[in-house]
Scaffold this motif. Structure first.
Motif: not given
Length: 380
Positions: A256-257, A259, A261, A281, A283, A288
């Protein structure tokens, strides 16, 4: 314990050379072990393709029927094969080597190290003492590279050898051996370019840095990202003994940090674990995060079937045997221009992996049962 299992495995294969088939119960009695122990041994050998098991009986593999007879009273030539394990990735490599050896009338003998450098030394000595005419070697080198002692140990055996899924440093003595490897750098590039064609731009590489494959994947990944003008994003996964729900959550947090894809994940098991953690979590795959696994051992069995890069495992085993037979000047090495013996030019071969498209990247999967063509790149 492992040495005892290896001894039993050799005894079982020896009994099957004398008799075409045996009941598992009779096998247990001959070995003096419990039926449960005999069944475990049979399951391990069957997984490696070294015997067939049907309805409580074991028999020689069907490929052995294609092997020519060595002549009255003659023992077949022996090829020793050192591997870290006989399952997962290497089970199919063994099947390919066994089939090629059987066609050439050669007996294949395995030594399994369980990723232990000390066991490497023991198994190398045992294979040499077994009368092996040559060796196929996948040693347990840290990060896939030998040190000076590793080099001496192999060279002092004085046997023709082929490195299998291992590379020695340029200019070293072991670099002068024949070798056959998967072009893992090309496999990483294949995955990156596939993801980029689907519009993904924040493509990460998630791998355990200590594995022999990781550095080749990292090189191919970096080159492909640079060629596409994309920023490389590499995350080091924890080792298998350090993985738990907490560490899985930390990996998701890092994804996530950064970013991301999309991600290329080595191995399949790590990719499946990441897939489950992403779902926990919140996603979604592929919405995502698009995922490509590397190895294609169990990727198709994921809840969201994973697109995967598939090394040509069976062809690796077949090619390694052919290379060694060519070096030995023996029948069965004709794929490389006939027998060349010790004086012929050494060969370094890279076999290209293929991409098997499934659901995890959001594009249309390939029809089931349609293989991606195998390409082979020969390095002079």
């Amino acid at each position: 314990m492992r040495a005892t299992a290896e001894l039993r495995h050799r005894q079982i294969l020896g009994l099957l050379r004398e008799r075409p088939s045996l009941r598992v119960g009779d096998l247990a009695a001959e070995l003096g072990v419990s039926a449960a122990t005999a069944r475990r041994d049979v399951e391990a050998l069957a997984a490696a393709g070294l015997l067939d098991r049907v309805h409580g009986r074991v028999s020689r593999p069907r490929d052995d029927a294609a092997a020519p007879e060595a002549g009255p009273g003659a023992d077949p030539p022996v090829v020793g094969m050192l591997l870290p394990v006989a399952d997962y990735y290497y089970a199919e490599v063994i099947r390919g080597a066994r089939a090629a050896a059987a066609r050439a009338g050669v007996r294949l003998v395995l030594g399994i190290s369980h990723y232990s450098p000390e066991a490497d030394r023991v198994q190398l000595a045992a294979l040499a003492e077994s009368g092996a005419a040559g060796l196929l070697l996948t040693p347990s080198w840290p990060e896939g590279l030998p040190d000076a002692a590793d080099e001496r140990r192999i060279l002092q055996l004085g046997l023709p050898a082929v490195l299998l899924e291992r590379r020695a440093g340029p200019g070293t003595a072991l670099a002068g051996l024949d070798r056959v490897c998967t072009a893992h750098n090309e496999g990483a590039g294949l995955a990156v370019r596939h993801l980029a064609r689907l519009g993904r731009r924040r493509i990460g590489l998630l791998a355990r840095s200590e594995t022999p494959t990781a550095r080749h994947l990292a090189g191919g990944y970096a080159a492909a990202m640079a060629a596409l003008g994309l920023e490389p994003l590499v995350l080091d996964l924890p080792g298998p003994h350090a993985r738990d729900a907490t560490s899985d959550g930390q990996v998701v947090a890092e994804v996530r940090r950064a970013g991301l894809d999309a991600a290329l994940v080595h191995t399949d098991e790590d990719a499946l674990r990441l897939l489950q953690a992403l779902h926990r979590h919140g996603l979604r795959v592929p919405d995502d995060l698009a995922l490509v696994a590397y190895d294609d051992e169990v990727a198709a069995l994921a809840d969201v079937p994973l697109t995967a890069v598939a090394p040509p495992k069976r062809q690796l085993g077949e090619t390694a045997v052919s290379l060694l037979l060519t070096r030995l000047g023996a029948p069965g090495g004709g794929a490389f221009g006939g027998a060349c013996g010790e004086g012929g030019a050494r060969r370094h071969l890279d076999l290209l992996p293929s991409l098997r498209v499934r659901v995890s990247c959001g594009d249309t999967p390939e029809p089931a049962g349609v293989p991606t063509p195998l390409r082979e790149h020969v390095l002079s």
